[in-house]
Design a protein around this motif. Structure first.
Motif, mmCIF file in Angstrom:
data_model
loop_
_atom_site.group_PDB
_atom_site.id
_atom_site.type_symbol
_atom_site.label_atom_id
_atom_site.label_comp_id
_atom_site.label_asym_id
_atom_site.label_seq_id
_atom_site.Cartn_x
_atom_site.Cartn_y
_atom_site.Cartn_z
ATOM 1 N N LEU A 35 0.856 -1.181 0.000
ATOM 2 C CA LEU A 35 0.000 0.000 0.000
ATOM 3 C C LEU A 35 0.896 1.236 0.000
ATOM 4 N N HIS A 36 0.666 2.114 -0.962
ATOM 5 C CA HIS A 36 1.372 3.390 -1.036
ATOM 6 C C HIS A 36 0.360 4.479 -0.710
ATOM 7 N N VAL A 37 0.694 5.312 0.268
ATOM 8 C CA VAL A 37 -0.181 6.414 0.659
ATOM 9 C C VAL A 37 0.598 7.702 0.442
ATOM 10 N N ILE A 38 0.041 8.602 -0.380
ATOM 11 C CA ILE A 38 0.748 9.850 -0.642
ATOM 12 C C ILE A 38 -0.133 11.054 -0.351
ATOM 13 N N HIS A 39 0.542 12.152 -0.084
ATOM 14 C CA HIS A 39 -0.114 13.448 0.090
ATOM 15 C C HIS A 39 0.625 14.425 -0.809
ATOM 16 N N VAL A 40 -0.126 15.251 -1.524
ATOM 17 C CA VAL A 40 0.486 16.209 -2.440
ATOM 18 C C VAL A 40 0.370 17.613 -1.866
ATOM 19 N N LEU A 41 1.507 18.273 -1.771
ATOM 20 C CA LEU A 41 1.559 19.666 -1.338
ATOM 21 C C LEU A 41 1.791 20.537 -2.567
ATOM 22 N N SER A 42 1.126 21.689 -2.608
ATOM 23 C CA SER A 42 1.391 22.591 -3.719
ATOM 24 C C SER A 42 2.174 23.789 -3.208
ATOM 25 N N GLU A 43 3.081 24.232 -4.038
ATOM 26 C CA GLU A 43 3.868 25.400 -3.672
ATOM 27 C C GLU A 43 2.978 26.627 -3.709
ATOM 28 N N ILE A 44 3.312 27.590 -2.872
ATOM 29 C CA ILE A 44 2.566 28.838 -2.853
ATOM 30 C C ILE A 44 3.015 29.652 -4.054
ATOM 31 N N VAL A 45 2.043 29.976 -4.886
ATOM 32 C CA VAL A 45 2.350 30.767 -6.078
ATOM 33 C C VAL A 45 1.925 32.204 -5.807
ATOM 34 N N PRO A 46 2.886 33.137 -5.883
ATOM 35 C CA PRO A 46 2.528 34.535 -5.623
ATOM 36 C C PRO A 46 1.516 35.047 -6.647
#
Length: 153
Positions: A35-46
């Motif tokens: 089982l692979h569990v991932i979370h995606v974070l997005s960079e803050i774009v100005p």
């Protein structure tokens, strides 16, 4: 016979993805799969009139965000949901749909189990659907789990 060796469950830490993760754990146990569990974070774009005047986040902000997400991922799975062959957690950066599809391809995932919020109409058009994009672009089958609608009072 259909079988799975690697199952991916993306999590945004919502109650919807919590339910999908429960399904993924049960399937991983049943098929003896990783089982692979991932979370995606997005960079803050100005954004704004002049992006050059927007404050730039220091590197430790991103490191702390990633560390918090990694810790939260480790505590997502409940023992009563099933025992996968192994559990791998990862935090990825980028746009959610692309990051999930890329992770699945790079790790030779056989099945993605993802939550869907079940939006329709204007909210679907305005907000789009990460799950829908993953279904269209994934290198493997995708099982979408729709949580039961909350009862209105």
């Amino acid at each position: 016979m259909i079988g799975f060796t690697r199952i991916l469950a993306p999590s945004d830490f919502s109650s919807h993805s919590h339910e999908a993760l429960r399904y993924a754990c049960g399937l991983a146990e049943r098929f003896g799969a990783e089982l692979h569990v991932i979370h995606v974070l997005s960079e803050i774009v100005p954004t704004g009139p002049d992006p050059l005047l927007m404050p730039v986040m220091p590197p430790q902000f991103y490191e702390e965000d990633e560390k918090r997400a990694a810790e939260t991922l480790k505590n997502q799975i409940k023992p009563e949901w099933g025992t996968p062959k192994s559990v791998t957690t990862a935090v990825c950066w980028g746009a959610p749909a692309e990051a999930v599809v890329d992770y699945a391809a790079e790790n030779q995932v056989d099945l993605i189990v993802i939550a869907t919020h079940g939006r329709t109409g204007l909210s679907h058009v305005l907000l789009g659907s990460v799950a829908e994009r993953i279904v269209r672009e994934a290198p493997c089958p995708v099982l979408s789990i729709r949580s039961a609608p909350a009862e209105s009072s």
